[in-house]
Design a protein around this motif. Structure first.
Motif, short mmCIF file in Angstrom:
data_model
loop_
_atom_site.label_atom_id
_atom_site.label_comp_id
_atom_site.label_asym_id
_atom_site.label_seq_id
_atom_site.Cartn_x
_atom_site.Cartn_y
_atom_site.Cartn_z
N PRO A 170 0.82 -1.22 0.00
CA PRO A 170 0.00 0.00 0.00
C PRO A 170 0.85 1.27 0.00
O PRO A 170 1.88 1.33 0.67
CB PRO A 170 -0.79 -0.09 1.31
CG PRO A 170 -0.63 -1.48 1.80
CD PRO A 170 0.58 -2.07 1.17
N GLU A 172 0.25 3.97 1.38
CA GLU A 172 0.29 4.61 2.70
C GLU A 172 1.52 4.15 3.49
O GLU A 172 2.04 4.91 4.31
CB GLU A 172 -0.97 4.27 3.50
CG GLU A 172 -2.18 5.07 3.11
CD GLU A 172 -2.95 4.40 1.99
OE1 GLU A 172 -2.43 3.41 1.41
OE2 GLU A 172 -4.06 4.86 1.68
N LEU A 173 1.95 2.92 3.23
CA LEU A 173 3.13 2.42 3.93
C LEU A 173 4.35 3.25 3.56
O LEU A 173 5.18 3.58 4.40
CB LEU A 173 3.33 0.95 3.56
CG LEU A 173 3.62 -0.02 4.69
CD1 LEU A 173 2.65 0.15 5.83
CD2 LEU A 173 3.62 -1.43 4.18
N ASP A 175 4.20 6.34 2.45
CA ASP A 175 3.99 7.66 3.06
C ASP A 175 4.37 7.64 4.53
O ASP A 175 5.04 8.54 5.02
CB ASP A 175 2.51 8.07 2.92
CG ASP A 175 2.12 8.29 1.46
OD1 ASP A 175 3.03 8.46 0.64
OD2 ASP A 175 0.91 8.29 1.18
N ALA A 176 3.90 6.60 5.22
CA ALA A 176 4.17 6.51 6.65
C ALA A 176 5.68 6.46 6.90
O ALA A 176 6.19 7.12 7.81
CB ALA A 176 3.50 5.29 7.24
N ALA A 177 6.38 5.71 6.06
CA ALA A 177 7.82 5.60 6.24
C ALA A 177 8.49 6.95 5.98
O ALA A 177 9.43 7.33 6.68
CB ALA A 177 8.39 4.54 5.30
#
Lengths: 281, 361
Positions: A170, A172-173, A175-177
């Protein structure tokens, strides 16, 4: 399938047992042949193991089989292992990195790069063997481990596989990183590679076998016997011109040649199966 | 703790598609501002621009007075909670929360203390060794929050964090987020398409549509004084009823089909102009039976019983569109009944041809 019908169960098991027997039988024959004397084997293949097991394997392992026209077995096994490991690890490293670049970076000609890699799928070793030989010879890599493995490393299949896997991760992963302060390489090392673990294992097994079973390429690039691989060795032993092949020793060699791939598969089995059937997210 | 200033921000995607033409917003220190709008209205784009995950085409974003346009997300001192949580699946809860701190080179002992503190606040202390897949949806949500608060950032960004939860858990987490935000007093930007979430959580709301800020205001503001027809229709559930009308010649009321005359001071100065009349379902009330011009009859078609309230769907005399009235649950009505209704004085909204509200002071 949760049906419980006794007849079906019996039929299912019969089919499975038959299937398994079909695959195991040749290996069983090879094993049986490797436990008899050469004379017994050449008279017709016995069905039950004989008493020459220790003698035959001892001969193959200690004296080598110079008489059968091949270099010592240990060396060939070693060569094969080096080549297979180099191919498996090299392919995985290169394809992981190239898939990472293709999926996560926007650079000019990105699509072109991907398709170029993809098109090489259509060109297996056998098709490009002459130009590849020319290049390897020109670089002076004949009769070397580099010559054995490097030309087989570039891999579209693995790149493609990792690309598909990375695309299911995903966004978002990522982005989160990024928000967590992980740069591209950190993200690759801390997130992507651990997530690919099962894929890595499956691919390693497949590529190790691919490398182990190479025949044509090693045959071309090696003239020096000390770089012969085990698969070539078996072929040489079975093809000794005028003489009668020493079948019992050939089979013993074949059984020994089976062992390293079996060890690799067994040790990776759990990860390997998971990598084939599930995507962990 | 820092205010956020969004100053004339513009976003154009290649294509070119202008997602946000020009938007400005000031968010005060410690305030929770909710961006709300239908999907595709640009609210997530705006949030991602504040986060640094999306490039800013024009304008400027400042966090705590510092221009952040060209800073990496990690350098902006923000934390973000994602809709699907975006937890690292192969890491334990502890590692998920610690990852950002490790990347910043925080000493080990300090990480331990910070994670323990955050876990304590969120009730995650017993789950630190688990992997995300061993957690329930609510717990994952909490870990995602933990990952955000553990760094003590200047700004929290929430991207529809409750959308993946079931209704009960959602209202529970809503309260928790509100409480947490009050406790930490961290400036927050919260994106949602759910107007209930927006109303209950926000100190202020920004209602967006097609990349344009339709209205900025407190929840009460946007409910009682919607600036546009869009805001009026978007905020409030069930949706506001819209009816065509024309301002009376003396400007003291609006004539509607069916011989209905709504007295309203808002129409003053617009005599004779066509307007759209907006009446919230809760502002339609049963009237004494009568044929006064300030009442109208509703032919009821469908009754929804909610317990405390009853929603009555039907058509007003002389109108084609269905309207909804929210009536007291004690009222006995059946489908097919004719029900005289009146609008509570002072609650009627008027919108001109450009869909802007008129008559607001």
């Amino acid at each position: 399938m949760v049906e419980r019908r006794p007849v079906m169960t019996v039929v299912q098991h019969l089919v499975l047992i038959l299937g398994a027997a079909l695959f195991v039988f040749p290996i069983y024959l090879a094993f049986v042949a490797s436990t008899h004397t050469g004379v017994e084997v050449s008279r017709g293949l016995p069905l039950f193991p004989g008493d020459q097991l220790v003698t035959n394997y001892g001969t193959v392992l200690s004296d080598g089989i110079a008489s059968a026209g091949a270099p010592p077995l240990g060396l060939m096994l070693f060569n094969s292992t080096v080549m297979s490991l180099a191919i498996a690890i090299g392919k995985i490293a290169i394809s992981l990195l190239s898939a990472f670049a293709i999926v996560y970076f926007r650079f000019p000609f990105r699509i072109l790069a991907f398709w170029t890699i993809f098109i090489t799928l259509m060109l297996p070793v056998e098709v490009r063997i002459l130009p590849t030989y020319e290049v390897v010879a020109g670089l002076g890599m004949l009769n070397s481990y580099a010559g054995l493995s490097i030309p087989l490393i570039a891999s579209a299949t693995a790149t493609f596989l990792f690309r598909q896997f990375f695309m299911t991760v995903p966004d978002e992963l990522t982005d989160a990183a990024r928000i967590d302060g992980a740069g591209p390489l950190k993200f690759f090392r801390d997130i992507l590679v651990p997530l690919s673990r099962t894929n890595l294992a499956a691919l390693f097994v497949i590529l190790f076998l691919y490398g182990w079973n190479q025949y044509l390429w090693p045959l071309l690039v090696t003239t020096d016997e000390s770089y012969y691989t085990i698969v070539m060795g078996i072929q040489r032993m079975a093809n000794v011109g005028e003489q009668q092949p020493v079948w019992n020793l050939v089979m013993a060699t074949a059984i020994l040649a089976l062992l390293p791939p079996v060890v690799v598969i067994l040790s990776m089995q759990r990860l390997f199966v998971r990598g084939l059937i599930e995507v962990e997210k | 703790m820092a205010p956020i200033a969004i100053d004339g921000v513009r976003k154009v995607y290649p294509g070119p598609v202008e997602a946000i033409p020009n938007l400005s917003l000031e968010i005060a220190d410690g305030e929770l501002c909710v961006l709300v709008g239908p999907s595709g209205c640009g609210k997530s784009t705006l949030l991602r621009m504040v986060a640094g995950l999306e490039e800013i085409t024009g304008g400027e974003i400042r966090i705590g007075g510092r221009r952040v346009n060209d800073l990496e997300p990690a350098e902006r001192d923000i934390a973000m909670v994602f809709q699907n949580y975006a937890l690292y699946p192969h890491m334990t809860v502890y590692d998920n929360m610690a990852y950002g701190l490790r990347n910043r080179g925080v000493p080990k002992a300090e990480i331990r203390a910070l994670v323990d503190e955050a876990a304590g606040i969120l009730g995650l202390s017993a789950l630190l060794a688990r992997k995300p897949r061993q957690l329930s949806g609510g717990q994952r949500q909490r870990v995602a929050m933990g990952r955000a608060i553990v760094r003590k950032p200047q700004v929290f960004l929430f991207d529809e964090p409750l959308s993946n939860l079931d209704a009960k858990l959602r209202s529970q987490m809503r309260v928790e987020i509100k409480r947490l935000q009050r406790r930490l007093a961290t400036t927050s930007l919260y994106v949602t398409h759910d107007q209930v979430e927006a109303m209950t959580l926000g100190d202020r709301l920004l209602i967006m549509n097609h990349g344009i800020a339709e209205q900025v205001g407190t929840p009460m503001d946007v409910y009682h004084r919607p600036a546009t027809r869009f805001v009026a229709g978007f905020i409030g559930s069930p949706m506001m009823n819209f009816l065509p009308g024309r301002v009376a010649g003396d400007g003291r009321g609006v004539h509607l089909p069916g011989g209905w005359l709504l007295a309203t001071a808002k129409a003053r100065g617009h005599a004779g102009r066509p307007v759209t009349v907006g009446i919230r379902p809760e502002h339609l009330q049963p009237a004494a039976t009568g044929t006064d011009s300030d009442t109208i009859t509703l032919r009821t078609e469908l009754i929804e019983v909610l317990g405390a309230d009853t929603l009555v769907h039907g058509r007003l005399d002389g109108h084609d569109d269905t309207v909804i009235a929210r009536l007291p649950g004690s009222l006995q009505v059946a489908a097919g009944d004719n029900l005289p209704l009146a609008a509570e004085p002072g609650t009627v909204h008027l919108f001109d041809e450009t869909e802007r509200a008129i008559g607001h002071v």
